[in-house]
Write a protein that holds these residues in place. Structure first.
Motif, mmCIF file in Angstrom:
data_model
loop_
_atom_site.group_PDB
_atom_site.id
_atom_site.type_symbol
_atom_site.label_atom_id
_atom_site.label_comp_id
_atom_site.label_asym_id
_atom_site.label_seq_id
_atom_site.Cartn_x
_atom_site.Cartn_y
_atom_site.Cartn_z
ATOM 1 N N PRO A 1 0.845 -1.192 0.000
ATOM 2 C CA PRO A 1 0.000 0.000 0.000
ATOM 3 C C PRO A 1 0.886 1.249 0.000
ATOM 4 N N ASN A 2 0.603 2.182 -0.917
ATOM 5 C CA ASN A 2 1.453 3.370 -0.992
ATOM 6 C C ASN A 2 0.623 4.640 -1.099
ATOM 7 N N PRO A 3 -0.199 4.913 -0.074
ATOM 8 C CA PRO A 3 -0.972 6.159 -0.120
ATOM 9 C C PRO A 3 -0.036 7.357 -0.101
ATOM 10 N N LEU B 1 15.060 13.272 -0.048
ATOM 11 C CA LEU B 1 14.418 12.768 -1.270
ATOM 12 C C LEU B 1 14.675 11.275 -1.428
ATOM 13 N N ARG B 2 15.892 10.871 -1.041
ATOM 14 C CA ARG B 2 16.255 9.468 -1.185
ATOM 15 C C ARG B 2 15.395 8.588 -0.277
ATOM 16 N N GLN B 3 14.943 9.166 0.851
ATOM 17 C CA GLN B 3 14.120 8.398 1.789
ATOM 18 C C GLN B 3 12.693 8.164 1.265
ATOM 19 N N VAL B 4 12.287 8.945 0.268
ATOM 20 C CA VAL B 4 10.922 8.791 -0.242
ATOM 21 C C VAL B 4 10.854 7.528 -1.091
ATOM 22 N N PRO B 5 9.964 6.589 -0.737
ATOM 23 C CA PRO B 5 9.929 5.326 -1.462
ATOM 24 C C PRO B 5 9.609 5.526 -2.947
ATOM 25 N N MET B 6 10.272 4.735 -3.784
ATOM 26 C CA MET B 6 10.062 4.786 -5.224
ATOM 27 C C MET B 6 8.594 4.571 -5.567
ATOM 28 N N SER B 7 7.931 3.713 -4.802
ATOM 29 C CA SER B 7 6.561 3.339 -5.166
ATOM 30 C C SER B 7 5.604 4.515 -5.040
ATOM 31 N N LEU B 8 5.970 5.512 -4.218
ATOM 32 C CA LEU B 8 5.139 6.712 -4.105
ATOM 33 C C LEU B 8 5.172 7.499 -5.415
ATOM 34 N N ARG C 1 6.837 16.859 -1.141
ATOM 35 C CA ARG C 1 5.956 16.959 0.003
ATOM 36 C C ARG C 1 6.295 15.894 1.044
ATOM 37 N N ALA C 2 6.577 14.696 0.560
ATOM 38 C CA ALA C 2 6.931 13.625 1.483
ATOM 39 C C ALA C 2 8.284 13.902 2.129
ATOM 40 N N ALA C 3 9.147 14.617 1.416
ATOM 41 C CA ALA C 3 10.499 14.866 1.931
ATOM 42 C C ALA C 3 10.559 16.124 2.786
ATOM 43 N N PHE C 4 9.438 16.832 2.900
ATOM 44 C CA PHE C 4 9.440 18.151 3.519
ATOM 45 C C PHE C 4 10.096 18.225 4.913
ATOM 46 N N PRO C 5 9.755 17.327 5.847
ATOM 47 C CA PRO C 5 10.372 17.439 7.173
ATOM 48 C C PRO C 5 11.896 17.384 7.116
ATOM 49 N N GLY C 6 12.416 16.516 6.249
ATOM 50 C CA GLY C 6 13.863 16.411 6.099
ATOM 51 C C GLY C 6 14.462 17.681 5.530
#
Lengths: 254, 309
Positions: free
Chosen positions: A97-99, B184-191, B212-217
């Motif tokens: 799951p990748n929301p 950015l590297r921490q953001v999973p590829m699948s996202l 957006r997913a990397a924002f806190p970093g």
């Protein structure tokens, strides 16, 4: 509009990652309102085949391809075809799951907004209908603005299905969508897939023979990049023509 | 439990102390616990010593009620005999940091996005990463010398606000670039794939999902960089000049600008005793500003993260 018999037709498809040949001369088609299972042992090219259908393999620099993939009669790798339009029409659900790291609502409205739906009322309707189709509406209708990653794994996966449905694609690709879930959540997703085939063409990658049997109408058995058998699931599982298929079904290879 | 044990527990409720007497292994375990505690105290005490030292002389400057103290410390210029406040340095630092951030942060964030999302791994990426690692470790005086040679001299920008803040921006880039890359590297590829599979373009995916997913970093890196350059004197000595007022022009001597670290350095080097107090006051104010930025950024980050996770 060119004439076509099936939503997706694959003809003589071979693919490579670098020098390694992954798929070998695959020819098959995926019928409307049917669940087609692509099964086979790990590393046989199931996911590669699936990801060739919505051109997600294009992300890999070393990916090469020969042969044709037609969506509604048009070559998806052809010169004039837009990959963005193609992916709007072919949705995808992933293994884990990748929301998106957004609210539940934003997860659903992301796709429609990309394709130009900005009217609040329309978006609201899409949110409700997508979540209803994914059998998630009743569980989350009061917390649509909560962060999606707070949902349980099974709920997240249903949200991902709802997200894929949000742009109303006729075809849905599912890459082992339940393998990362607990049995109860997995059963719910399987039920959902059967339910969804009324309106969608579903292509399901799985390495689980029982799952293919429970869910699918048609099956393709891949072994080391070769399409070994392609027929009705029932026929393949009950009377496999090829001994490799039989070995896989009985658990001798896998 | 015997009466004696109950009594013992009342006297000393720490289980470690009683356990330590049971056997050799218990004793060693206890000793290491105490040792680690001592190490902790040694590590954090310099911080408190600095705080006490700075506050002892500076507190009355920042919170007192005399001439050039309290709110006047920030709102009045030094004036004759430097008896007034440090408005020149206070405003100068804010202006320098604002311009440096406005230039440095977008450059480094988009640079990191380009390197991570738009180029393939290879020699050029490694060269950039290696270079910024080296740059991050270079002494700040070298940045000052570079700023002087390149901006002030070669580009004829002269000393002042522009050269000073650009030099600080150069200093921020390696830190923000590398932390953004890591985030950015921490953001999973699948996202990313999920977004692309919905028919999103690469840019839309990068902007709406990946960043957006990397924002806190990213925020963490920005904070580190701002905190670092806020306290730097060396890069500004040759590039920003100094001023007893605030800059009124963008170029020329009218753009010369004071900064808090520079003022601390100048005041501490001055024989007049009351300037020592003002230097301490400035240092205290600077520490509080860094702390305030830290708190605000933390708050923002937590708000965004709560929406995310």
């Amino acid at each position: 509009m060119p004439e076509f018999k099936h939503q997706i037709e694959v003809e003589g498809l071979s693919t490579w990652f670098g020098k390694k040949k992954i798929l070998k001369d695959i020819t098959c088609h995926f019928k409307d309102n049917t669940v087609t299972a692509i099964m086979g042992p790990s590393g046989c090219g199931k996911s590669t085949l699936l990801r060739t259908l919505n051109r997600l393999n294009d992300l890999v620099p070393s990916f090469k391809r020969m042969g044709n993939v037609r969506f509604r009669g048009e070559d998806i790798y052809g010169v004039g075809s837009s990959v963005y339009d193609l992916r709007k029409h072919i949705g995808m659900v992933f293994q884990k799951p990748n929301p998106f790291p957004m609210s539940i609502r934003e997860n659903i409205t992301y796709g429609p907004k990309l394709h130009g739906t900005n009217d609040e009322d329309d978006l609201e309707k899409i949110v409700e209908s997508s979540l209803r189709k994914a059998a998630l509406w009743d569980e989350v209708k009061d917390e649509l603005d909560h962060p999606a990653p707070n949902l349980s794994g099974g709920q997240q996966q249903r949200l991902c299905i709802a997200r894929a449905l949000s742009v109303n694609p006729p075809v849905i690709l599912a890459d082992e969508p339940v393998s990362a879930l607990d049995p109860i959540s997995a059963a719910k997703i399987e039920e959902l897939i059967v339910e969804l085939k009324k309106d969608y063409t579903i292509i399901l990658v799985t390495h689980n023979v029982q799952q293919a049997f429970r869910v699918s109408d048609q099956s393709a058995f891949l072994y080391l990049g070769e399409l070994v058998e392609f027929d009705e699931t029932k026929r393949i599982l009950e009377a496999p023509h090829d001994e490799r298929t039989e070995a896989f079904i009985t658990g001798r290879i896998g | 439990m015997s009466t004696l044990e109950i009594l013992l527990q009342k006297i000393d409720p720490r289980p470690g102390f009683r356990e330590a007497r049971k056997s050799r292994r218990h004793f060693t375990d206890y000793v290491f616990k105490i040792l680690l505690g001592i190490v902790m105290v040694v590590i954090i005490s310099p911080f408190f010593l600095v705080l006490i030292e700075v506050a002892s002389a500076g507190f009355s400057q920042v919170f007192g009620f005399g001439q050039g103290q309290g709110i006047e410390f920030f709102t009045t210029f030094p004036g004759a005999g430097l008896l007034g406040g440090i408005r020149n340095a206070f405003v100068g630092t804010i202006e320098l940091i604002a311009i440096a951030s406005a230039v440095g942060i977008p450059l480094s964030v988009f640079g990191a996005v380009y390197i991570n999302e738009y180029t393939r791994p290879g020699i050029s990426r490694e060269v950039i990463e290696f270079t910024s690692d080296v740059l991050a470790g270079i002494p700040s005086i070298v940045f000052g010398a570079f700023g002087f040679a390149f901006l002030v001299d070669f580009l004829h920008l002269g000393m002042g606000l522009v050269s000073g803040s650009l030099t600080l921006a150069f200093m921020m880039i390696p830190t923000v670039l590398r932390t953004t890359q890591e985030a950015l590297r921490q953001v999973p590829m699948s996202l990313r794939e999920a977004s692309l599979a919905l028919g999103a373009t690469k840019w839309s995916t990068t902007w709406n999902v990946t960043l957006r997913a990397a924002f806190p970093g990213v925020i963490t890196g920005v904070l580190l960089a701002i905190g670092r350059v806020m306290g730097e004197t060396a890069p500004l000595i040759f590039t920003a000049g100094n001023s007893l007022s605030v800059p009124t022009e963008l170029t020329g001597p009218g753009s010369w600008v004071a900064s808090m670290p520079y003022t601390i350095w100048a005041y501490v080097s001055d024989p007049r005793a009351y300037l020592q107090d003002k230097a301490h006051g400035t240092a205290l104010a600077l520490m509080m500003m860094v702390l305030a930025i830290d708190l605000v950024a933390n708050l923002i980050s937590r708000k965004v993260t709560r929406r995310l996770v």
